[in-house]
Enzyme design. Structure first.
Site, PDB file in Angstrom:
ATOM      1  N   LYS A  53       0.798  -1.136  -0.052  1.00 51.95           N
ATOM      2  CA  LYS A  53      -0.200   0.013   0.188  1.00 51.95           C
ATOM      3  C   LYS A  53       1.005   1.572   0.073  1.00 51.95           C
ATOM      4  O   LYS A  53       0.633   1.984  -1.240  1.00 51.95           O
ATOM      5  CB  LYS A  53      -0.698  -0.034   1.097  1.00 51.95           C
ATOM      6  CG  LYS A  53      -2.209  -0.815   0.860  1.00 51.95           C
ATOM      7  CD  LYS A  53      -2.633  -1.336   2.535  1.00 51.95           C
ATOM      8  CE  LYS A  53      -2.962  -2.783   2.030  1.00 51.95           C
ATOM      9  NZ  LYS A  53      -4.643  -3.018   3.834  1.00 51.95           N
ATOM     10  N   GLN A  97      -4.528  -1.514   9.933  1.00 58.95           N
ATOM     11  CA  GLN A  97      -4.028  -3.455   9.071  1.00 58.95           C
ATOM     12  C   GLN A  97      -4.176  -4.140  10.441  1.00 58.95           C
ATOM     13  O   GLN A  97      -3.936  -4.517  11.082  1.00 58.95           O
ATOM     14  CB  GLN A  97      -2.442  -3.277   9.129  1.00 58.95           C
ATOM     15  CG  GLN A  97      -1.979  -4.667   8.066  1.00 58.95           C
ATOM     16  CD  GLN A  97      -2.780  -3.972   6.685  1.00 58.95           C
ATOM     17  OE1 GLN A  97      -3.184  -4.070   6.011  1.00 58.95           O
ATOM     18  NE2 GLN A  97      -3.200  -5.493   6.268  1.00 58.95           N
ATOM     19  N   ASP A 120     -10.499   2.649   4.797  1.00 56.92           N
ATOM     20  CA  ASP A 120     -10.674   1.526   4.527  1.00 56.92           C
ATOM     21  C   ASP A 120     -12.013   1.138   3.861  1.00 56.92           C
ATOM     22  O   ASP A 120     -12.796   0.324   4.546  1.00 56.92           O
ATOM     23  CB  ASP A 120     -10.789   0.576   5.460  1.00 56.92           C
ATOM     24  CG  ASP A 120      -9.224  -0.243   5.300  1.00 56.92           C
ATOM     25  OD1 ASP A 120      -9.027   0.022   4.409  1.00 56.92           O
ATOM     26  OD2 ASP A 120      -8.066  -0.403   5.997  1.00 56.92           O
TER      27      ASP A 120
END
Ligand code: NAP
Length: 294
Positions: A53, A97, A120
């Site tokens: 990412k 994460q 997200d």
């Protein structure tokens, strides 16, 4: 033989489009999108995902910040770190994460992320906005599937869409998106799960079959209607001595035989998987340009 829905190419197209917009922003003297990622612990897969990412941010001209925290960090300390980033006006998007160590509540941490930085799309606010068909950050995998359907001009209106799997990150949001009044959407949706009876018969009636149950090659040709569009979300590593790496990737769909029957299909690898990072970058651009929460 089905048309191959190429996620690798499509994700690169999206990244190119975002990079072009970043170049315009630079010329206009605007604010460069900035994504922050929090990584707790040293899990190998998580490091790889976060690394990819950050690398993608770099490639398209975004700024990025990687916050690495020790496995032993307390929940309070992690929540405080999220608060810091929430309050930092230079950072547009924040991801934490997953998975997190067992002593930390994913729900508490997710809920702490400011919805307008939640690129997200995991906070209750963004899930709710998506369900209401309001502007929202849609989670990366469902958003990636929507984008593939759109860019391959797949007709969804009035079609029967069967989704296999009801997880919060894939199946459930996918069923909401396919039923929404819009494109892609306006489908008649059946959401199936492990308690569903007669799954094979239900799958056989699908014009669009979205498979996200996490079982290797579960969907076989006899479960698929001729001409169906098949989206395979599953990813599994299987040993393969003929490969240099010693393994290959397969999906939840038995690709070779289903591809003979379907009208279009996503391969594994190279289908849904590559779309996830492109979706995250797109949400971060939306955040920087204040397109969701204004
Ligand atoms: P998950 O959280 O494990 O959920 C699996 C879902 O499938 C559950 O709703 C479960 O039902 C249902 N299920 C399990 N066995 C079933 C059966 N025999 N018949 C019908 N439904 C069944 O999985 P996930 O996170 O959604 O991931 C699914 C797959 O996609 C995995 O292979 C994962 O690695 C992959 N994935 C790929 C990407 C990508 O970027 N390509 C992203 C995310 C996930 P219950 O709710 O009743 O238990």
């Amino acid at each position: 033989m089905a048309i191959l829905i190429d996620g690798k190419k499509t994700s690169q197209d999206i990244k190119n489009e975002i990079a072009a917009r970043v170049a315009e922003i630079k010329t206009e003297g605007g604010k460069i999108p900035h994504l922050a990622a929090i990584l707790v612990g040293s899990d190998g897969a998580s490091q790889t995902y976060v690394g990819a990412k950050v690398k993608a941010c770099h490639e398209i001209g975004f700024e990025s910040t990687l916050v690495r925290l020790d496995e032993t960090i307390s929940e309070e300390e992690l929540l405080a770190k999220v608060e810091d980033i929430n309050a930092n006006p230079d950072i547009d998007g924040l991801i934490v994460q997953l998975p997190l160590p067992k002593h930390i509540s994913v729900e508490k941490v997710t809920d702490k992320i400011k919805p307008d930085k939640d690129v997200d799309g995991f906070t209750p606010s963004n899930v709710g906005r998506m369900a209401l068909n309001w502007p929202a950050y849609v989670a990366a995998t469902p958003y990636g599937i929507v984008e593939l359907l759109k860019r391959y001009n797949i007709e969804t209106s009035g079609k029967h869409c069967v989704v296999i799997g009801r997880s919060h990150i894939v199946g459930s949001p996918m069923s909401i998106l396919m039923a929404r009044n819009g494109y892609p959407g306006n489908a008649t949706v059946t959401l199936t799960h492990s308690r569903t009876q007669n799954l094979k018969e239900i799958a056989q009636t699908a014009d669009i079959l979205i498979v996200a149950l996490g079982k290797p090659e579960f969907v076989t040709a006899d479960m698929v209607k001729p001409g169906a569009v098949v989206i395979d979300v599953g990813i599994h590593r299987v040993e393969d001595a003929s490969k240099k790496s010693g393994f290959r990737l397969i999906g939840d769909v038995k690709f070779d035989e289903v591809a003979e029957k379907a009208s279009a299909i996503t391969p594994v690898p190279g289908g849904v998987g590559p779309m996830t990072i492109a979706s995250l970058l797109y949400n971060t651009l939306l955040a920087a340009e204040k397109k969701v929460y204004g």
